[in-house]
Design a protein around this motif. Sequence first.
Motif, mmCIF file in Angstrom:
data_model
loop_
_atom_site.group_PDB
_atom_site.id
_atom_site.type_symbol
_atom_site.label_atom_id
_atom_site.label_comp_id
_atom_site.label_asym_id
_atom_site.label_seq_id
_atom_site.Cartn_x
_atom_site.Cartn_y
_atom_site.Cartn_z
ATOM 1 N N PRO A 96 0.835 -1.207 0.000
ATOM 2 C CA PRO A 96 0.000 0.000 0.000
ATOM 3 C C PRO A 96 0.872 1.261 0.000
ATOM 4 O O PRO A 96 1.995 1.244 0.493
ATOM 5 N N ALA A 97 0.355 2.307 -0.567
ATOM 6 C CA ALA A 97 1.032 3.614 -0.652
ATOM 7 C C ALA A 97 2.339 3.485 -1.421
ATOM 8 O O ALA A 97 2.319 3.313 -2.643
ATOM 9 N N THR A 98 3.477 3.507 -0.773
ATOM 10 C CA THR A 98 4.767 3.400 -1.450
ATOM 11 C C THR A 98 4.967 1.948 -1.887
ATOM 12 O O THR A 98 5.075 1.050 -1.060
ATOM 13 N N SER A 99 5.026 1.731 -3.178
ATOM 14 C CA SER A 99 5.069 0.367 -3.731
ATOM 15 C C SER A 99 6.430 -0.292 -3.558
ATOM 16 O O SER A 99 7.447 0.378 -3.312
ATOM 17 N N GLY A 100 6.436 -1.607 -3.720
ATOM 18 C CA GLY A 100 7.686 -2.355 -3.702
ATOM 19 C C GLY A 100 8.609 -1.918 -4.826
ATOM 20 O O GLY A 100 9.832 -1.920 -4.673
ATOM 21 N N HIS A 101 8.036 -1.549 -5.973
ATOM 22 C CA HIS A 101 8.855 -1.056 -7.088
ATOM 23 C C HIS A 101 9.612 0.214 -6.672
ATOM 24 O O HIS A 101 10.787 0.378 -7.003
ATOM 25 N N THR A 102 8.941 1.097 -5.947
ATOM 26 C CA THR A 102 9.572 2.335 -5.483
ATOM 27 C C THR A 102 10.675 2.035 -4.476
ATOM 28 O O THR A 102 11.756 2.637 -4.522
ATOM 29 N N VAL A 103 10.417 1.079 -3.568
ATOM 30 C CA VAL A 103 11.432 0.697 -2.579
ATOM 31 C C VAL A 103 12.638 0.093 -3.290
ATOM 32 O O VAL A 103 13.785 0.446 -2.992
ATOM 33 N N LEU A 104 12.390 -0.784 -4.251
ATOM 34 C CA LEU A 104 13.485 -1.403 -5.008
ATOM 35 C C LEU A 104 14.309 -0.339 -5.717
ATOM 36 O O LEU A 104 15.544 -0.363 -5.671
ATOM 37 N N GLU A 105 13.644 0.600 -6.359
ATOM 38 C CA GLU A 105 14.360 1.674 -7.054
ATOM 39 C C GLU A 105 15.194 2.498 -6.078
ATOM 40 O O GLU A 105 16.348 2.849 -6.370
ATOM 41 N N ALA A 106 14.643 2.796 -4.899
ATOM 42 C CA ALA A 106 15.387 3.562 -3.898
ATOM 43 C C ALA A 106 16.646 2.810 -3.460
ATOM 44 O O ALA A 106 17.717 3.405 -3.327
ATOM 45 N N ILE A 107 16.508 1.506 -3.250
ATOM 46 C CA ILE A 107 17.662 0.700 -2.831
ATOM 47 C C ILE A 107 18.727 0.678 -3.923
ATOM 48 O O ILE A 107 19.907 0.912 -3.667
ATOM 49 N N LYS A 108 18.318 0.388 -5.123
ATOM 50 C CA LYS A 108 19.284 0.152 -6.201
ATOM 51 C C LYS A 108 19.860 1.421 -6.809
ATOM 52 O O LYS A 108 20.801 1.352 -7.598
ATOM 53 N N THR A 109 19.330 2.586 -6.434
ATOM 54 C CA THR A 109 19.928 3.841 -6.907
ATOM 55 C C THR A 109 20.700 4.552 -5.806
ATOM 56 O O THR A 109 21.323 5.588 -6.064
ATOM 57 N N ASP A 110 20.692 4.015 -4.601
ATOM 58 C CA ASP A 110 21.428 4.609 -3.499
ATOM 59 C C ASP A 110 22.845 4.041 -3.486
ATOM 60 O O ASP A 110 23.022 2.822 -3.496
ATOM 61 N N PRO A 111 23.867 4.881 -3.441
ATOM 62 C CA PRO A 111 25.244 4.380 -3.506
ATOM 63 C C PRO A 111 25.629 3.450 -2.351
ATOM 64 O O PRO A 111 26.498 2.595 -2.513
ATOM 65 N N VAL A 112 25.009 3.598 -1.196
ATOM 66 C CA VAL A 112 25.327 2.740 -0.052
ATOM 67 C C VAL A 112 24.463 1.481 -0.046
ATOM 68 O O VAL A 112 24.947 0.381 0.198
ATOM 69 N N LEU A 113 23.176 1.634 -0.338
ATOM 70 C CA LEU A 113 22.242 0.509 -0.235
ATOM 71 C C LEU A 113 22.266 -0.433 -1.430
ATOM 72 O O LEU A 113 21.858 -1.587 -1.308
ATOM 73 N N LYS A 114 22.725 0.024 -2.573
ATOM 74 C CA LYS A 114 22.573 -0.752 -3.804
ATOM 75 C C LYS A 114 23.236 -2.122 -3.781
ATOM 76 O O LYS A 114 22.860 -3.007 -4.543
ATOM 77 N N GLN A 115 24.205 -2.328 -2.898
ATOM 78 C CA GLN A 115 24.862 -3.630 -2.851
ATOM 79 C C GLN A 115 24.049 -4.681 -2.080
ATOM 80 O O GLN A 115 24.372 -5.857 -2.120
ATOM 81 N N ILE A 116 22.996 -4.256 -1.368
ATOM 82 C CA ILE A 116 22.171 -5.209 -0.621
ATOM 83 C C ILE A 116 21.365 -6.044 -1.619
ATOM 84 O O ILE A 116 20.614 -5.498 -2.425
ATOM 85 N N PRO A 117 21.495 -7.368 -1.577
ATOM 86 C CA PRO A 117 20.693 -8.204 -2.470
ATOM 87 C C PRO A 117 19.205 -8.094 -2.132
ATOM 88 O O PRO A 117 18.818 -8.146 -0.954
ATOM 89 N N VAL A 118 18.391 -7.922 -3.164
ATOM 90 C CA VAL A 118 16.942 -7.813 -3.002
ATOM 91 C C VAL A 118 16.283 -8.931 -3.800
ATOM 92 O O VAL A 118 16.492 -9.041 -5.011
ATOM 93 N N THR A 119 15.506 -9.741 -3.093
ATOM 94 C CA THR A 119 14.698 -10.769 -3.741
ATOM 95 C C THR A 119 13.250 -10.324 -3.659
ATOM 96 O O THR A 119 12.755 -9.989 -2.581
ATOM 97 N N ILE A 120 12.597 -10.309 -4.797
ATOM 98 C CA ILE A 120 11.184 -9.936 -4.868
ATOM 99 C C ILE A 120 10.360 -11.147 -4.462
ATOM 100 O O ILE A 120 10.557 -12.251 -4.982
ATOM 101 N N LEU A 121 9.432 -10.935 -3.541
ATOM 102 C CA LEU A 121 8.494 -11.958 -3.095
ATOM 103 C C LEU A 121 7.132 -11.538 -3.608
ATOM 104 O O LEU A 121 6.599 -10.513 -3.181
#
Length: 148
Positions: free
Chosen positions: A69-94
Amino acid sequence: MVTDDIDILLVEDNHGDVHLVERSFTARELPGTLHAVQTGDEALDWLYRRNDFADAPRPDLVLLDLNLPATSGHTVLEAIKTDPVLKQIPVTILTSSRAEDDLTEAYESYANACLIKPVDPDEFADRIQAFVDFWVSTATLPPASETE
């Protein structure tokens, strides 16, 4: 190398699915510490250590539902993968979606994997165990960023 000191952030708004993941960790004695949030906003607060999550541990893995709801998983994924510090965290979509567009968009946004939620609880637990086994026992996770 198997380690029990990894932190996994589950971002899932379905209480039943959260319970299934938690039960999988407990019943199968999976390594690591599972942390769960229910919204995309909570996930971003956790990742950026804001508000109620100022002292949250940095996750070693993120298990992310797309349909939040509200902020989607797609938005969270984009935030993670475009952040220079967070982008290395592996993200698995469920996800329960088998729509090619959803899966394509997730991979185009640099998801590391997509895991389709099975309906059967035992099969769901098998998938969670395979996810943990791979990321904890087979893959080598990136070290924590020095800029944190």
